[in-house]
Design a protein around this motif. Sequence first.
Motif, PDB file in Angstrom:
ATOM      1  N   LYS A  12       3.222  38.158  25.067  1.00 44.85           N
ATOM      2  CA  LYS A  12       3.514  36.806  24.597  1.00 44.85           C
ATOM      3  C   LYS A  12       2.320  36.148  23.896  1.00 44.85           C
ATOM      4  N   LEU A  13       1.163  36.833  23.898  1.00 48.39           N
ATOM      5  CA  LEU A  13      -0.028  36.262  23.257  1.00 48.39           C
ATOM      6  C   LEU A  13       0.013  36.478  21.747  1.00 48.39           C
ATOM      7  N   THR A  14      -0.312  35.409  21.016  1.00 44.69           N
ATOM      8  CA  THR A  14      -0.416  35.517  19.561  1.00 44.69           C
ATOM      9  C   THR A  14      -1.766  34.958  19.128  1.00 44.69           C
ATOM     10  N   ILE A  15      -2.237  35.448  17.992  1.00 45.24           N
ATOM     11  CA  ILE A  15      -3.473  34.893  17.425  1.00 45.24           C
ATOM     12  C   ILE A  15      -3.187  34.497  15.980  1.00 45.24           C
ATOM     13  N   ASN A  16      -4.026  33.609  15.461  1.00 46.92           N
ATOM     14  CA  ASN A  16      -3.900  33.201  14.078  1.00 46.92           C
ATOM     15  C   ASN A  16      -4.538  34.288  13.219  1.00 46.92           C
ATOM     16  N   TYR A  17      -3.724  35.021  12.503  1.00 45.12           N
ATOM     17  CA  TYR A  17      -4.192  36.150  11.695  1.00 45.12           C
ATOM     18  C   TYR A  17      -3.800  35.882  10.255  1.00 45.12           C
ATOM     19  N   TYR A  18      -4.761  35.508   9.444  1.00 46.68           N
ATOM     20  CA  TYR A  18      -4.528  35.143   8.048  1.00 46.68           C
ATOM     21  C   TYR A  18      -3.461  34.057   7.922  1.00 46.68           C
ATOM     22  N   GLY A  19      -3.578  33.038   8.781  1.00 48.88           N
ATOM     23  CA  GLY A  19      -2.695  31.882   8.700  1.00 48.88           C
ATOM     24  C   GLY A  19      -1.338  32.052   9.356  1.00 48.88           C
TER      25      GLY A  19
END
Length: 183
Positions: A37-44
């Motif tokens: 469920k973890l997300t990161i900001n990757y190129y917006g």
Amino acid sequence: MTNTKEFESRMKKTISVLEEDFEAIRVGRANPRVLDKLTINYYGTDTPLSQVGNITVPEARLLQIAPWEANILKDIEKAIQASDLGLNPSNDGKVIRLTFPELTEERRKQLAKDVKKKGEDAKVAIRNIRRDAMDAFKKSEKKGDLTEDDLKNLEKETQDLTDKNIAELDKKVEAKTKEIMTV
């Protein structure tokens, strides 16, 4: 509406969602699914962690995240720290390691409570599906699409389906609780 197939598939979906939730609950062993469920900001764009690097389990209580780009290490670290996983990432410049500590008795009890709550929520969802089915069948009977006997049969079939799915839910909750409480 003259059969229970649609409602049966909705109940199965409820159970599979519960299973996914259970896989994300950590029980002292490393499981890559806890990061699902973890997300990161990757190129917006908010991107799932599994899509920006390799997640491996080199040891029973260790997860290793090797991002494809070194410049996102800090973002991954921040996402893990901001999550409710209670894990401290260690970053060596190339990979992030997550060590899963042994669970305390108090934490095990809390996780078991969470599992029971998720199970109860799933039961409520299944009962709501049963209610939707019953309402749909009664509307069909009022329109004249069903006879009174057909309505009774569909109601019984729906109740049997509900009982079967709730029993399956109870087994899954019991199994997950046992897994959590096993030291």
